[in-house]
Scaffold this motif. Sequence first.
Motif, short mmCIF file in Angstrom:
data_model
loop_
_atom_site.label_atom_id
_atom_site.label_comp_id
_atom_site.label_asym_id
_atom_site.label_seq_id
_atom_site.Cartn_x
_atom_site.Cartn_y
_atom_site.Cartn_z
N UNK A 260 23.43 7.36 -19.79
CA UNK A 260 22.11 7.92 -20.91
C UNK A 260 22.72 8.57 -22.50
N UNK A 261 21.94 8.35 -23.27
CA UNK A 261 22.12 8.37 -24.32
C UNK A 261 22.65 9.93 -24.57
N UNK A 262 24.16 10.14 -24.88
CA UNK A 262 24.46 11.74 -25.64
C UNK A 262 25.50 11.44 -25.94
N UNK A 263 25.13 12.44 -27.20
CA UNK A 263 26.28 12.63 -28.32
C UNK A 263 26.10 12.14 -29.01
N UNK A 264 26.61 11.71 -30.15
CA UNK A 264 26.49 10.40 -31.23
C UNK A 264 27.38 9.90 -31.67
N UNK A 265 26.48 8.35 -31.18
CA UNK A 265 26.90 7.34 -31.94
C UNK A 265 28.28 7.29 -33.13
N UNK A 266 27.74 8.01 -34.52
CA UNK A 266 27.93 7.73 -35.73
C UNK A 266 29.44 8.56 -35.84
N UNK A 267 28.94 9.39 -35.15
CA UNK A 267 29.90 10.67 -34.96
C UNK A 267 31.55 10.47 -33.66
N UNK A 268 31.13 9.72 -32.99
CA UNK A 268 32.42 10.16 -32.30
C UNK A 268 32.23 8.02 -31.91
N UNK A 269 31.23 7.16 -32.51
CA UNK A 269 31.92 6.26 -32.34
C UNK A 269 32.36 5.48 -30.37
N UNK A 270 31.05 6.47 -29.34
CA UNK A 270 31.50 4.97 -28.48
C UNK A 270 29.49 4.74 -27.73
#
Lengths: 328, 282, 335
Positions: A260-270
């Motif tokens: 499930x999408x969680x957090x932010x890719x652009x901020x955390x890069x996961x």
Amino acid sequence: MTPAPAAPLLQVNDLSIRYGKGVPLVEQLNFTVRRGETVGLVGESGCGKSLTALAVMGLLAENLRTSSGSIELEGTNLTALGQNALRGYRGNRMAMIFQEPLTALNPVMTVGAQVVEVLRAHRRMGRAEAERRAIELLEQVRIPDAAERFHDYPHRLSGGMRQRVVIAIAIACNPALLIADEPTTALDVTVQAQILQLLKSLQRDADLGLLLITHDLGVVRQVADRIVVMYAGSVVEEGAVDAVLDNPQHPYTAGLLAARPHGSFSAQGHRLADIRGAVPPPESRPGGCLFEPRCAHAQADCKAARPPRSAAGQDRSVRCYHPVGKPN
Amino acid sequence: MTVGSQSLIVRLLRHPSGLVGLLLIALAVGMALGAGFFFPAGPWTMAGPPRLWPGQNAAFLLGTDSLGRDLAAGLFHGSRVSLAVGASAAVVSILIGTVVGSLSGYYGGWLDDVLMRLTDAMQTIPSFLSAIAIVGIVGPSLPTIIFAIAIVSWPMIARLVRAEFLRLRTYDFVQSCRIIGMSDMRIIFTQILPNCLAPIIVASSVLVATAIIVEASLSFLGLGDPNAMSWGTILGNGRAALRTAWYMTAIPATALVLTVLALNLVGDALNDVLNPRLKERS
Amino acid sequence: MTPVLQTNDLKVHHKTPRGMLRAVDGVSIEVAPGETLGLVGESGCGKSTLARCIVGISRPTEGSLALGGVVQQGRRAERFDRARAVQMVFQDPSGSLNPRLSVGRIIEEPLMVHRIGSRMERRKRVEEIAGQVGLAPYHLARYPHELSGGQRQRVSIARALTLEPGLLVCDEAVSALDVSVQAQVLNLFLDLQQRLGLAYLFISHDLAVVRYIAHRIAVMYLGRIVEVGPAEAVWSRRNHPYTRALVDAIPDEMTRQDQANLLEGDVPSPVNPPSGCAFRTRCPHARARCAEDVPLLRDRGGGLLVACHFAEEIEAGHEAADRAPVALRVVSGGT
């Protein structure tokens, strides 16, 4: 948590559903719904969760049949009943809410008339009394100005309001079991939250058993007490919601949670942990563990045979030879 | 969904009414093709004694008419005219109907309004009367008859195609073609039209049947092409002797009924074969 | 750098029997090369109409639209050139592919329309792109109905990429997919962006998905942008009460109590929107002023623009709530 274990409201034992004489679409399904309990039945499309709901309601298409196992509602085996006897249960002891409220309602009847119709079909009720009760029901599902909305046709109402009408029809005869098949999937998020809240409070007030079918783990977390995770026509894990979602034992459950999408890719890069491949269609399901071809933890023995249902802590079971997560 | 032409025939043959229909149509086509071979003298030759009942004379299996013309020869040669008129009228009306329907359905707006009002106007005209009128004014000849039938049957196809276009043009794959820069004409002919072939094919079998009936009716009334022997002509000729020699009308009428029936059977079968989803639902 | 997409006060109005439908009512957004702008909103907020307008399926009523610096005039002839600037991925992976064409043909079609390369070159390019989106060569001979939903969406993406556009408009592109497949496709979008420097206008009703994939987020309500800014700022500062309600409505983020800040009612009709601030009919903070003045987007610092008269107050309210112990939050949640 739960009081003395009375006989469960709904008990599904070793249920299999087949298409004609072909391969099973749903196999060896076991789960229970107790009175006053919400069970979330989750799985991706094609896992057989809607089919299970239809089987419980006795609404399977003619070319499908339950080939083994039993479905017991309040101690009565529904699979042994004829269509006429089943009709007495449907709408009366058990009711169902569908995904798309627009197609669940008759477009040429006012919503009030549709509630009245159900009341008069199952209860010996005069017209005036049924109308009074119908307005009460519409108020109970929190439709504003219920007495006026009574005379509206479905197309005049918004999606959320329509789903409330469908819910009012479902609870009209005080069923013991309510099955909701993706009741909020067609709705906007803010409306979804309202409907979930409504279902939860109705369920609590009437001590209903609620079987909530959804693909959304967040929805389950929010309203369900217990969770049953299905994959490719079979239950892979079941237990209390918090226990299962906080510490999944089956790699599929764990994979779903991580995907499930969680957090932010652009901020955390996961990157999201996806599950490779896709759900196999019924005719090409593997002979061993159903999840083995997509499982990152698969070992040689997983190919050999279906893993049995094994207890994994109190009121919890998992079908996996090599469970992940912390042991309970 | 994707139906290869090969498997379409095979699947039609597996369908009971498709099989019967196709066999009957094959018979009619066979008669048309073999007419010159079996009856090289043509249908007009007064080959034997008049009013010979079927079976009376081995040389004239189906008997002769009041002028002594071989009814079997008439039936064989007549099938040529009936089938040719039916097929060509259907092709012409499909062409007109498809063009009108697709432009109307794809573009909508004022073009749709104009074309649909035209279609409405055509549909309000009683089709058989207008066919009579056209033939009456222009004069009876096969091209005129074909034109007269086509001009009254295309509105049905136009409506059908328009409905399909209205449905399909909202599909994302059509929008996607616009986004990749495809021209409207290319979208209409290479993307949407192939997807509405199924209902057009189904409708065209009925169209052929209707055209055959209209042609026969015109000929029966003596408005057919005087130089072409069609089933309608035989029917018309037999009318005078209906009480004494009913076989003269019964034989071409049977041929007509069987052919029309066969076309309708094939239409039903096509409908089932091309729309499998429809069948599942019911 | 020239933005790949720039709209200025874009409006799309449709005539309906009940009156003028203001589907998009003055939207100004900008997408830089290689950037993802997430656009969230509920059904009827105009996000899909905006998408269709950007890719040229519908025409703007007013305002301007520039793709890669080229202002679009809305002429039919622009279709051809626009195709190389912007492409679109649709929601429904079964309706967006022509059922009668093979996958290879579907991906090749844009190249054929634009007469790029010889037949052999095109075939090579199709295989290359198919590989990039994770399709095997044997998939190219298949028909759409033989593929799974996730694979069909990959075909859609491949087709959109053949013309090497700078911007991809993704309209609910992962909404119809199952969670595990959705994760695969989201990862694919991220990979493609890194490899090809693509920009996305990523439209979704699902704020969690948008937060994950977007650099910036724009929140749309009844045809207007009510909040726009860097993803994390929009998500955590939630200056606009509507953004706050959207975040609260995500089941994961909700506590299991029934007290969460739920919005009452439904989205009003865009044919007859409320006066002043369109959100005021559902807003827990609405006051008299909201019925009179239309709030404009204001700079709230850190690149965050918010269209709310009381943004300061609301943000201060969040901070107080975040500092308060949990028991107090439950009480204050009822306001």
